[in-house]
Motif scaffolding. Sequence first.
Motif, PDB file in Angstrom:
ATOM      1  N   ILE A  78       0.707  -1.321   0.067  1.00  0.00           N
ATOM      2  CA  ILE A  78       0.071  -0.159  -0.013  1.00  0.00           C
ATOM      3  C   ILE A  78       0.821   1.212   0.040  1.00  0.00           C
ATOM      4  O   ILE A  78       0.559   2.188  -0.572  1.00  0.00           O
ATOM      5  N   HIS A  79       1.875   1.186   0.694  1.00  0.00           N
ATOM      6  CA  HIS A  79       2.747   2.241   0.810  1.00  0.00           C
ATOM      7  C   HIS A  79       3.524   2.562  -0.371  1.00  0.00           C
ATOM      8  O   HIS A  79       3.705   3.706  -1.054  1.00  0.00           O
ATOM      9  N   LYS A  80       3.704   1.421  -1.190  1.00  0.00           N
ATOM     10  CA  LYS A  80       4.452   1.851  -2.427  1.00  0.00           C
ATOM     11  C   LYS A  80       3.716   2.189  -3.297  1.00  0.00           C
ATOM     12  O   LYS A  80       3.759   3.244  -4.406  1.00  0.00           O
ATOM     13  N   ASP A  84       4.086   5.647  -5.788  1.00  0.00           N
ATOM     14  CA  ASP A  84       3.666   5.698  -7.271  1.00  0.00           C
ATOM     15  C   ASP A  84       2.688   6.770  -7.566  1.00  0.00           C
ATOM     16  O   ASP A  84       2.744   7.395  -8.510  1.00  0.00           O
ATOM     17  N   ALA A  85       1.588   6.617  -6.952  1.00  0.00           N
ATOM     18  CA  ALA A  85       0.497   7.339  -7.305  1.00  0.00           C
ATOM     19  C   ALA A  85       0.546   9.087  -7.115  1.00  0.00           C
ATOM     20  O   ALA A  85       0.330   9.726  -7.936  1.00  0.00           O
ATOM     21  N   ASP A  86       1.332   8.952  -6.004  1.00  0.00           N
ATOM     22  CA  ASP A  86       1.864  10.495  -5.674  1.00  0.00           C
ATOM     23  C   ASP A  86       2.625  11.321  -6.724  1.00  0.00           C
ATOM     24  O   ASP A  86       2.341  12.338  -7.299  1.00  0.00           O
ATOM     25  N   LYS A  87       3.582  10.190  -6.967  1.00  0.00           N
ATOM     26  CA  LYS A  87       4.628  10.574  -7.952  1.00  0.00           C
ATOM     27  C   LYS A  87       3.872  10.988  -9.617  1.00  0.00           C
ATOM     28  O   LYS A  87       4.201  12.099 -10.256  1.00  0.00           O
ATOM     29  N   GLU A  88       2.961  10.063  -9.813  1.00  0.00           N
ATOM     30  CA  GLU A  88       2.215  10.051 -11.083  1.00  0.00           C
ATOM     31  C   GLU A  88       1.356  11.309 -11.160  1.00  0.00           C
ATOM     32  O   GLU A  88       1.359  12.113 -11.993  1.00  0.00           O
ATOM     33  N   ILE A  89       0.657  11.578  -9.995  1.00  0.00           N
ATOM     34  CA  ILE A  89      -0.198  12.712  -9.861  1.00  0.00           C
ATOM     35  C   ILE A  89       0.811  13.968 -10.097  1.00  0.00           C
ATOM     36  O   ILE A  89       0.340  15.056 -10.738  1.00  0.00           O
TER      37      ILE A  89
END
Length: 525
Positions: A78-80, A84-89
């Motif tokens: 979940i942390h990973k 990744d989602a934060d980086k993509e956003i």
Amino acid sequence: MDPIIVVIFVIVALAVGLGIGWAVAYKKGVAAGIEQRKHEAEAAFGSAEQQAKRIIDDAEREADNKRKSALIEAKDEIHKLRSDADKEIKDRRAELSRQERRMQQKEENLDKKTDNLEKKEDALNQKIKSAEEKLKEAEQIKKSEMDVLERISEFTKEQAQEYILSKLEDDLIHEKAVKISAYEQQLKDECNERARNHISLAIAKVAADQVSEAAVSVVPLPNDEMKGRIIGREGRNIRTLETLTGVDLIIDDTPEAITLSCFDQIRREVARIALEKLIADGRIHPTRIEEMVDKARREVEYRIKQEGERAVIETNVHGLNHELIKLLGRLKFRTSYRQNVLDHSIEVAKLSGVLASELGVDANVARRAGLLHDIGKALTAEIEGSHVQIGVDVCKKYNENSAVIHAVEAHHNDVEPKTVIACIVQAADAISAARPAARSENYESYIKRLQKLEEICKSYDGVEKCFAVQAGREVRIMVVPEVINDEKMVLVARQIAQQIETEMDYPGQIKVNLIRESRVTDYAK
């Protein structure tokens, strides 16, 4: 008592006693075994419960450990995913920011361009207004100048337009005549050069002697006494011979000779052969005359066949119907303007073959068409109609090639030639007929042809005099210089040549010469 029965009885008693004893002992043993097994089962059940409890405890501890490790792994995943989602956003927000900046720049550029276009449009509108004002001024100036020009030249606008158009028409006539003359000269030079090469090569390859044939035959006699024997008593021999052959026998003062006269060369040849046989035989009477005439006819028919086969072999034309070969042989005894038609046809076939080879056309078809082009002349005395139509009908009857039929039909321009073969046959026919000494012409028709030629030339306005020279192969035309200028001479010469081609029949070609001459005469007194 029988000892055997005693023995059997003793054995049975022993077996019964042993069975009873064994059953009692087995029962006691079974009871003891059951008791022992019961104690063993109870002991085993107690140890199984302990073992099952231990297994359950181990399983619970292991499940607890796995649950804890799975929970830890899920938290890591979940942390990973969250990272990744934060980086993509973050990347998408940056990209959107860049696109917004580009869109803003484009909008600014569009605004600038729109402003520039509006400025240019305003400037253009101003230029249009100024141009319209200048155009109005120019129209006014033009009108005033036109008024001045009309006053000075004493021409109205319509008169001036007519004058300018007439000048322009004269200039166009001059330019058109110059271009036509240049194009015609260029085409004539090229065509004449190629035509000379091809025709000279064809004539050189097909050089042939030509002797004009007469309408009479002369039979030599060994002595003048033979004339009386040929005439016979009260002329019965000569009448029989003339009746059987259809030939006139002319017996005059010519020494040791008799003249045979007939328009049909076949009949004349039959009469000549028959008369020569009679003279050689010496027995001249009506019965013998009939025999000799029959022999002469058979001999002439055989010769006709031989002549047809000779023509086919000499021209290298194969596959002709045997009836066509016979008709070709008959042309040996047919003349046109005193030119032998079979020799003429052979010559045309050879010329056509050479010209076709030079032009890259099928030489076999060209030779075939050249050989058959005058085939209708073999039947003109028997069938009504022109030799062209008769020849076409004969070729169709014997299933000749369509190209050959068209060439036969077009060789005298009865129909317009549509194939190269037809044009080649036309040219070869003209070459063979126009050679010096190839044909003789009736004096009356010759004079009429020259008169017709001069009449055509005199029918044009501006023609002062005209003369047909060189046996009608050239016409010299003197024109009035005030009526026909240098430019119009080209057009008038072309029109006269076209009318001559349309209205006249002539061998070879006719040269049209226009002569324009200005003379000034004065007298010193």
